[in-house]
Design an enzyme around this catalytic site. Structure first.
Site, PDB file in Angstrom:
ATOM      1  N   ASP A 264       0.814  -1.099   0.062  1.00 31.96           N
ATOM      2  CA  ASP A 264      -0.017   0.042   0.079  1.00 31.96           C
ATOM      3  C   ASP A 264       0.848   1.248  -0.031  1.00 31.96           C
ATOM      4  OD1 ASP A 264      -2.073  -1.704   0.022  1.00 31.96           O
ATOM      5  OD2 ASP A 264      -2.713  -1.224   2.298  1.00 31.96           O
TER       6      ASP A 264
ATOM      7  N   GLU B 277       3.663   1.872  -1.383  1.00 28.88           N
ATOM      8  CA  GLU B 277       4.256   2.200  -2.762  1.00 28.88           C
ATOM      9  C   GLU B 277       2.984   2.796  -3.441  1.00 28.88           C
ATOM     10  OE1 GLU B 277       6.901   2.412  -4.274  1.00 28.88           O
ATOM     11  OE2 GLU B 277       6.653   1.906  -6.270  1.00 28.88           O
TER      12      GLU B 277
ATOM     13  N   SER C  85     -14.642   6.813  -1.086  1.00 30.29           N
ATOM     14  CA  SER C  85     -13.516   6.573  -0.142  1.00 30.29           C
ATOM     15  C   SER C  85     -13.233   7.655   0.855  1.00 30.29           C
ATOM     16  CB  SER C  85     -12.189   6.660  -1.294  1.00 30.29           C
ATOM     17  OG  SER C  85     -10.903   6.423  -0.625  1.00 30.29           O
ATOM     18  N   LEU C  86     -11.875   7.760   1.137  1.00 38.05           N
ATOM     19  CA  LEU C  86     -11.533   8.849   2.031  1.00 38.05           C
ATOM     20  C   LEU C  86     -10.209   9.440   1.794  1.00 38.05           C
ATOM     21  CD1 LEU C  86     -12.108   6.683   5.690  1.00 38.05           C
ATOM     22  CD2 LEU C  86     -13.265   8.816   4.711  1.00 38.05           C
TER      23      LEU C  86
ATOM     24  N   GLU D   7     -12.593   7.001  15.118  1.00 37.24           N
ATOM     25  CA  GLU D   7     -12.837   5.537  14.798  1.00 37.24           C
ATOM     26  C   GLU D   7     -11.476   4.981  14.401  1.00 37.24           C
ATOM     27  OE1 GLU D   7     -16.001   5.207  12.117  1.00 37.24           O
ATOM     28  OE2 GLU D   7     -17.249   6.890  12.968  1.00 37.24           O
TER      29      GLU D   7
ATOM     30  N   LYS E 262      -9.511   2.712  11.786  1.00 38.96           N
ATOM     31  CA  LYS E 262      -9.606   2.714  10.499  1.00 38.96           C
ATOM     32  C   LYS E 262      -9.345   0.956  10.228  1.00 38.96           C
ATOM     33  CE  LYS E 262      -8.616   4.054   5.943  1.00 38.96           C
ATOM     34  NZ  LYS E 262      -8.254   2.907   5.156  1.00 38.96           N
TER      35      LYS E 262
ATOM     36  N   ASP F  85      -8.974  -2.401   8.796  1.00 42.31           N
ATOM     37  CA  ASP F  85      -8.252  -2.738   7.143  1.00 42.31           C
ATOM     38  C   ASP F  85      -8.892  -3.966   6.685  1.00 42.31           C
ATOM     39  OD1 ASP F  85      -6.628  -2.416   5.133  1.00 42.31           O
ATOM     40  OD2 ASP F  85      -4.834  -2.992   6.272  1.00 42.31           O
TER      41      ASP F  85
ATOM     42  N   ARG G  69     -18.238  -2.277  -2.093  1.00 47.10           N
ATOM     43  CA  ARG G  69     -18.542  -0.865  -2.717  1.00 47.10           C
ATOM     44  C   ARG G  69     -18.286  -0.860  -4.286  1.00 47.10           C
ATOM     45  NH1 ARG G  69     -13.576   3.013  -0.793  1.00 47.10           N
ATOM     46  NH2 ARG G  69     -12.513   1.481  -2.241  1.00 47.10           N
TER      47      ARG G  69
ATOM     48  N   GLU H 298     -17.256  -2.387   7.969  1.00 46.86           N
ATOM     49  CA  GLU H 298     -15.925  -2.960   7.281  1.00 46.86           C
ATOM     50  C   GLU H 298     -16.069  -4.283   7.770  1.00 46.86           C
ATOM     51  OE1 GLU H 298     -13.981  -0.927   5.617  1.00 46.86           O
ATOM     52  OE2 GLU H 298     -12.161  -1.841   5.743  1.00 46.86           O
TER      53      GLU H 298
ATOM     54  N   TYR I 267     -17.954  -4.659  11.437  1.00 49.80           N
ATOM     55  CA  TYR I 267     -18.385  -3.473  12.440  1.00 49.80           C
ATOM     56  C   TYR I 267     -18.992  -2.568  11.229  1.00 49.80           C
ATOM     57  CZ  TYR I 267     -15.351  -4.858  16.459  1.00 49.80           C
ATOM     58  OH  TYR I 267     -14.895  -5.420  17.685  1.00 49.80           O
TER      59      TYR I 267
ATOM     60  N   LYS J 187     -13.869  11.967  11.782  1.00 56.56           N
ATOM     61  CA  LYS J 187     -15.207  12.551  11.193  1.00 56.56           C
ATOM     62  C   LYS J 187     -15.625  13.803  11.880  1.00 56.56           C
ATOM     63  CE  LYS J 187     -16.130   8.041   9.726  1.00 56.56           C
ATOM     64  NZ  LYS J 187     -17.101   6.608   9.800  1.00 56.56           N
TER      65      LYS J 187
ATOM     66  N   LYS K  96      -3.299   8.029   8.494  1.00 54.92           N
ATOM     67  CA  LYS K  96      -2.719   6.711   8.348  1.00 54.92           C
ATOM     68  C   LYS K  96      -1.634   6.691   9.317  1.00 54.92           C
ATOM     69  CE  LYS K  96      -4.558   5.289   4.194  1.00 54.92           C
ATOM     70  NZ  LYS K  96      -4.361   3.978   3.324  1.00 54.92           N
TER      71      LYS K  96
ATOM     72  N   CYS L 131      27.275 -26.897   8.432  1.00 57.40           N
ATOM     73  CA  CYS L 131      26.880 -26.029   9.260  1.00 57.40           C
ATOM     74  C   CYS L 131      27.788 -24.711   9.276  1.00 57.40           C
ATOM     75  CB  CYS L 131      26.732 -26.604  10.753  1.00 57.40           C
ATOM     76  SG  CYS L 131      26.700 -25.336  12.115  1.00 57.40           S
TER      77      CYS L 131
ATOM     78  N   CYS M 112      29.747 -24.681  12.878  1.00 59.68           N
ATOM     79  CA  CYS M 112      30.864 -25.811  13.439  1.00 59.68           C
ATOM     80  C   CYS M 112      31.337 -26.631  11.952  1.00 59.68           C
ATOM     81  CB  CYS M 112      30.174 -26.718  14.235  1.00 59.68           C
ATOM     82  SG  CYS M 112      28.892 -27.858  13.689  1.00 59.68           S
TER      83      CYS M 112
ATOM     84  N   CYS N 196      21.863 -28.930  11.648  1.00 62.50           N
ATOM     85  CA  CYS N 196      23.386 -29.387  12.014  1.00 62.50           C
ATOM     86  C   CYS N 196      23.342 -30.653  12.709  1.00 62.50           C
ATOM     87  CB  CYS N 196      23.970 -28.076  12.832  1.00 62.50           C
ATOM     88  SG  CYS N 196      25.610 -28.567  13.384  1.00 62.50           S
TER      89      CYS N 196
ATOM     90  N   CYS O  41      28.964 -28.338  18.475  1.00 67.21           N
ATOM     91  CA  CYS O  41      28.417 -26.987  17.675  1.00 67.21           C
ATOM     92  C   CYS O  41      28.103 -25.821  18.588  1.00 67.21           C
ATOM     93  CB  CYS O  41      27.220 -27.443  16.857  1.00 67.21           C
ATOM     94  SG  CYS O  41      26.299 -25.914  16.155  1.00 67.21           S
TER      95      CYS O  41
HETATM   96  N1  NAD Z   1      -1.283  -2.100  -2.900  1.00 68.51           N
HETATM   97  C1  NAD Z   1      -2.168  -2.096  -3.887  1.00 68.51           C
HETATM   98  O1  NAD Z   1      -1.812  -2.273  -4.987  1.00 68.51           O
HETATM   99  C2  NAD Z   1      -3.408  -1.098  -3.591  1.00 68.51           C
HETATM  100  C3  NAD Z   1      -4.163  -0.887  -4.726  1.00 68.51           C
HETATM  101  C4  NAD Z   1      -4.968  -0.181  -4.565  1.00 68.51           C
HETATM  102  C5  NAD Z   1      -5.473   0.585  -3.273  1.00 68.51           C
HETATM  103  N2  NAD Z   1      -4.677   0.232  -2.188  1.00 68.51           N
HETATM  104  C6  NAD Z   1      -5.033   0.764  -0.958  1.00 68.51           C
HETATM  105  O2  NAD Z   1      -6.197   1.104  -0.674  1.00 68.51           O
HETATM  106  C7  NAD Z   1      -6.227   2.599  -0.324  1.00 68.51           C
HETATM  107  C8  NAD Z   1      -7.352   3.048  -1.141  1.00 68.51           C
HETATM  108  O3  NAD Z   1      -8.601   2.249  -0.637  1.00 68.51           O
HETATM  109  P1  NAD Z   1      -9.819   2.982  -0.516  1.00 68.51           P
HETATM  110  O4  NAD Z   1     -10.470   3.761  -1.605  1.00 68.51           O
HETATM  111  O5  NAD Z   1     -10.622   1.996   0.036  1.00 68.51           O
HETATM  112  O6  NAD Z   1      -9.638   4.046   0.724  1.00 68.51           O
HETATM  113  P2  NAD Z   1      -9.253   4.022   2.107  1.00 68.51           P
HETATM  114  O7  NAD Z   1      -8.863   2.349   2.504  1.00 68.51           O
HETATM  115  O8  NAD Z   1      -7.884   4.744   2.193  1.00 68.51           O
HETATM  116  O9  NAD Z   1     -10.296   4.582   2.862  1.00 68.51           O
HETATM  117  C9  NAD Z   1     -11.684   4.467   2.709  1.00 68.51           C
HETATM  118  C10 NAD Z   1     -12.219   3.057   3.132  1.00 68.51           C
HETATM  119  O10 NAD Z   1     -11.846   2.939   4.505  1.00 68.51           O
HETATM  120  C11 NAD Z   1     -12.659   1.915   5.202  1.00 68.51           C
HETATM  121  N3  NAD Z   1     -13.014   2.202   6.686  1.00 68.51           N
HETATM  122  C12 NAD Z   1     -12.490   1.411   7.546  1.00 68.51           C
HETATM  123  N4  NAD Z   1     -12.838   1.906   8.810  1.00 68.51           N
HETATM  124  C13 NAD Z   1     -13.587   2.947   8.553  1.00 68.51           C
HETATM  125  C14 NAD Z   1     -14.332   3.759   9.356  1.00 68.51           C
HETATM  126  N5  NAD Z   1     -14.156   3.786  10.664  1.00 68.51           N
HETATM  127  N6  NAD Z   1     -15.164   4.812   8.512  1.00 68.51           N
HETATM  128  C15 NAD Z   1     -15.105   4.890   7.553  1.00 68.51           C
HETATM  129  N7  NAD Z   1     -14.393   3.949   6.563  1.00 68.51           N
HETATM  130  C16 NAD Z   1     -13.802   3.105   7.199  1.00 68.51           C
HETATM  131  C17 NAD Z   1     -14.033   1.744   4.412  1.00 68.51           C
HETATM  132  O11 NAD Z   1     -13.720   0.535   3.784  1.00 68.51           O
HETATM  133  C18 NAD Z   1     -13.826   2.848   3.323  1.00 68.51           C
HETATM  134  O12 NAD Z   1     -14.240   2.385   2.135  1.00 68.51           O
HETATM  135  C19 NAD Z   1      -4.970   2.991  -0.762  1.00 68.51           C
HETATM  136  O13 NAD Z   1      -4.603   4.132   0.052  1.00 68.51           O
HETATM  137  C20 NAD Z   1      -4.041   1.810  -0.672  1.00 68.51           C
HETATM  138  O14 NAD Z   1      -3.714   1.869   0.716  1.00 68.51           O
HETATM  139  C21 NAD Z   1      -3.652  -0.563  -2.358  1.00 68.51           C
HETATM  140 ZN    ZN Z   2      26.728 -26.730  13.828  1.00 68.21          ZN
END
Ligand code: NAD
Ligand code: ZN
Length: 671
Positions: free
Chosen positions: A34, A36, A83-84, A115, A117, A119, A138, A174, A224, A292, A316, A410, A413, A428, A434
């Site tokens: 993420d 990157e 999104s956020l 709240e 966030k 994952d 979504r 989520e 949740y 929020k 983040k 090894c 030793c 080993c 050893c």
């Molecule tokens: N690694 C990759 O290739 C890749 C590709 C695409 C996206 N991503 C990751 O996903 C992110 C973008 O994803 P996104 O659009 O879902 O945005 P986001 O994850 O940055 O934020 C929005 C999401 O947060 C979640 N969320 C969790 N707790 C929440 C809460 N308490 N209230 C509201 N929302 C909550 C919801 O699912 C919401 O859709 C990027 O920043 C990246 O980190 C990674």
């Molecule tokens: Zn050894």
């Protein structure tokens, strides 16, 4: 940069982000961390801000998620699921909070609902008359995937609301996989040889977006709630987001216990710091906090931009996954001889600390990852767990990348390295000499069932090894009371007692001595069997694999451990030293020819015997020189079948091995 170069970079970033979106949202298998993705996203956003001529409604910066997969029925969201926006540090969050105050045109502190966030992935749940009637992902924010059957299998998600709920309500929240469940799931998958998930977020997404809901049902998912979509007007809603979450809870919907109302940006910062501190002790993985604006009227005043609300921000945490380059691999020898490959990495910040090493576990893991020296790899560091290599980016492999060669000797030793059949771990074989294994092998050597040296405790052994007074068990017999007495907390009297106990252990028995050597998988019972079978140490040391397997309880694996042990010159040398220092045992009586009536025969016992237990039968057979084996083969002399004999009997019949009754056995023992 020239305008053509800028255009090229913008195009490149858009192509990359589009590809990463597809991998992440559609395939649930991201190829870059993420962190990157976020860097590229921000770079593109910055370019689009600095050079408005590059702005485009089709840019990934303007979009949410990815289109729903055609395999699922589609659901159109009545209110888009957005999104956020992200803040990556305190100053970015402060800028957000400032903008909120300006837009609201207020000097008063704004109340925020804070709240964690979570994952996982966002879902929309529609309840009609209190019943769950539809679940959706979504998708691209406008259209999602119908996953009703799948969400129904999530254990903490109510199918029926309780209390005073509205006639129709769309709940958003989520779906995630708790960390413990994720670890257990991956361990089992690894043991089955199945695909493992890179992290809990992929595990949740991959599990929820299944065409067969029976698969989802087997995955430990959790839910949740964190907001509402459309709600029918038969019930009055609170005008605070925090209060609305309490309303959701009162209808039986699970909400996070970490939700909190605070005042202004100071309150938000304190919340961020508190959750970050407790991040590792939470049951679920979070990648930040969501802040929020709490007042719903203020939320409405602030409104939305294309892909995110203006009234909320995701602040983040430092990323737990990063990418870096594998510079080399070291092989470490553990206390029990296990050899662990350790990745030497180009130092990289992960989860707030600099990481330059990660474990590669064993040769299987190296093969599974298909990792080469020079590869770009994804590193994950969650909590206090040793950093792991999650995956490799094969497309970034340089042409001079080198395969990883597991050592055959090894590194500590120089003894031979052995990997038993069916085992992941390589070890080993120089247990006695050893340095990496010294403490453990000496503790074992001195232990009660081995050489039984009174008063020589673990602590003392550790101290003696650390001071390098003890390099091998032979050194024990060279210790002088006078020297021992100089150790801290050691009186002259106790030093003398220890030296006396060490000397006393010299007269021992062959089984004890064999057990003390610490040959892998040679426990007391096997040591006793080996001693009575071979009667002398040289005979055992010279035995080949097949001769070793003739001993009762010795199978192929154990035989190979024993064989390898005596092939190791270092081990042989230590044994010679020990014997020279005076270790002796009474000669072991081999069975006389008259006693060994059943020598060279192998029996298998199965079913329930009536006159004696199976153990008694086994001992009686062994006392006559027979071997008793656990499995039937062509070499088996006969299978002795008691009542309710099972598969071994069938096997005997298939192989044409003679079958004997308990009466036959009794007759045999009479002879
Ligand atoms: N690694 C990759 O290739 C890749 C590709 C695409 C996206 N991503 C990751 O996903 C992110 C973008 O994803 P996104 O659009 O879902 O945005 P986001 O994850 O940055 O934020 C929005 C999401 O947060 C979640 N969320 C969790 N707790 C929440 C809460 N308490 N209230 C509201 N929302 C909550 C919801 O699912 C919401 O859709 C990027 O920043 C990246 O980190 C990674
Ligand atoms: Zn050894």
């Amino acid at each position: 940069m020239s305008s053509t170069q800028l255009q090229a970079r913008v195009d490149e970033l858009r192509a990359l982000l589009t590809r990463y979106n597809r991998e992440y949202y559609e395939l649930d298998a991201p190829s870059v961390p993420d962190a990157e993705y976020d860097r590229l996203f921000r770079e593109l956003k910055q370019l689009e801000t600095d050079y408005p001529e590059f702005k485009s409604a089709h840019s990934p910066t303007q979009k949410v998620g990815s289109a729903p997969l055609a395999e699922f029925s589609q659901v159109t969201h009545e209110v888009p699921m957005l999104s956020l926006d992200n803040a990556f540090d305190e100053s970015e969050f402060a800028a957000f909070a400032e903008r909120v105050k300006e837009r609201l045109d207020t000097n008063a502190e704004v109340i925020y609902c804070c709240e964690p966030k979570l994952d996982g992935l966002a879902v929309s749940l529609l309840y009609e008359d209190g019943k769950l009637v539809r679940g959706a992902t979504r998708g691209d924010g406008q259209t999602g995937e119908d996953i009703t059957q799948n969400v129904r299998t999530i254990r903490n998600l109510p199918l029926q609301l309780t209390g005073n709920y509205p006639a129709r309500v769309e709940v958003r929240g989520e779906v995630f996989m708790p960390v413990k469940a994720f670890n257990t799931y991956n361990e089992k998958a690894l043991a089955r040889g199945d695909k493992v998930f890179a992290n809990p977020r992929n595990a949740a997404a991959g599990s929820l977006r299944q065409l067969d809901s029976r698969i989802t049902a087997q995955r430990p998912l959790h839910f949740y709630a964190y907001s509402m979509g459309v709600v029918s007007d038969d019930l009055e809603l609170a005008d605070s987001h925090y209060q609305r979450l309490q309303q959701l809870a009162s209808w039986g919907l699970p909400i996070s216990a970490e939700v909190k109302q605070v005042e202004g940006s100071v309150g938000c910062s304190a919340y961020y710091a508190d959750i970050l501190k407790r991040r590792e002790s939470l049951r679920y993985e979070i990648d930040g906090v969501v802040l929020k604006v709490d007042n719903i009227r203020q939320q409405q005043d602030l409104g939305f931009v294309s892909r995110a609300p203006r009234w909320a921000i995701a602040w983040k945490f430092p990323a737990q996954e990063e990418m870096t380059v594998l510079n080399g691999v070291d092989f470490q020898v553990g206390r029990t001889g296990a050899i662990t490959p350790v990745a030497r990495l180009e130092p990289v910040a992960v989860g707030g600390v600099t990481v330059s090493n990660a474990t590669l576990h064993n040769a299987d893991e190296i093969a599974r990852l298909d990792i080469h020296i020079g590869d770009t790899v994804i590193i994950r560091r969650a909590g206090d767990v040793i950093p792991q290599v999650v995956s490799v980016l094969p497309e970034r492999r340089p042409t001079d990348a080198q395969a990883i060669v597991f050592p055959t000797e090894c590194p500590v030793c120089g003894s031979h390295v052995e990997r038993a059949e069916g085992e992941a771990v390589a070890r080993c074989t120089g247990g006695l000499i050893c340095a990496a294994q010294r403490k453990e092998s000496l503790k074992h050597f001195a232990s009660r069932k081995a050489m039984d040296i009174d008063g020589l405790g673990d602590k003392l052994i550790e101290l003696l090894v650390e001071r390098e007074w003890l390099k091998s068990p032979a050194d024990l017999y060279r210790l002088k009371a006078r020297e021992l007495a100089m150790l801290p907390r050691m009186g002259e009297k106790s030093a003398e007692n220890i030296v006396t106990a060490i000397a006393a252990s010299k007269s021992t028995t062959l089984p004890r001595f064999l057990y003390a050597l610490g040959i892998r998988e040679v426990g007391e019972a096997t040591a006793a069997n080996l001693a009575s079978h071979f009667a002398s140490l040289p005979a055992l040391a010279e035995a080949d694999q097949a001769q070793l397997e003739e001993v009762s309880d010795v199978g192929g694996v154990v035989a190979s451990h024993i064989y390898q042990f005596f092939r190791e010159p270092h081990n042989q040398q230590i044994i010679d030293e020990l014997l020279e220092l005076g270790i002796t045992w009474p000669t072991v009586e081999q069975l006389t020819q008259a006693e060994a009536t059943l020598a060279g025969h192998t029996y298998v016992l199965t079913g329930t015997l009536t006159e004696m237990t199976r153990d008694e039968a086994k001992q009686a057979l062994q006392a006559r020189g027979a071997k008793v084996s656990g499995s039937v083969s062509k070499k088996t002399t006969a299978v002795i079948a008691g009542d309710a004999a099972g598969s071994k009997l069938t096997k005997a019949e298939q192989l044409g091995v003679p079958v004997m009754s308990e009466q036959d056995l009794l007759a045999l023992l009479q002879r």
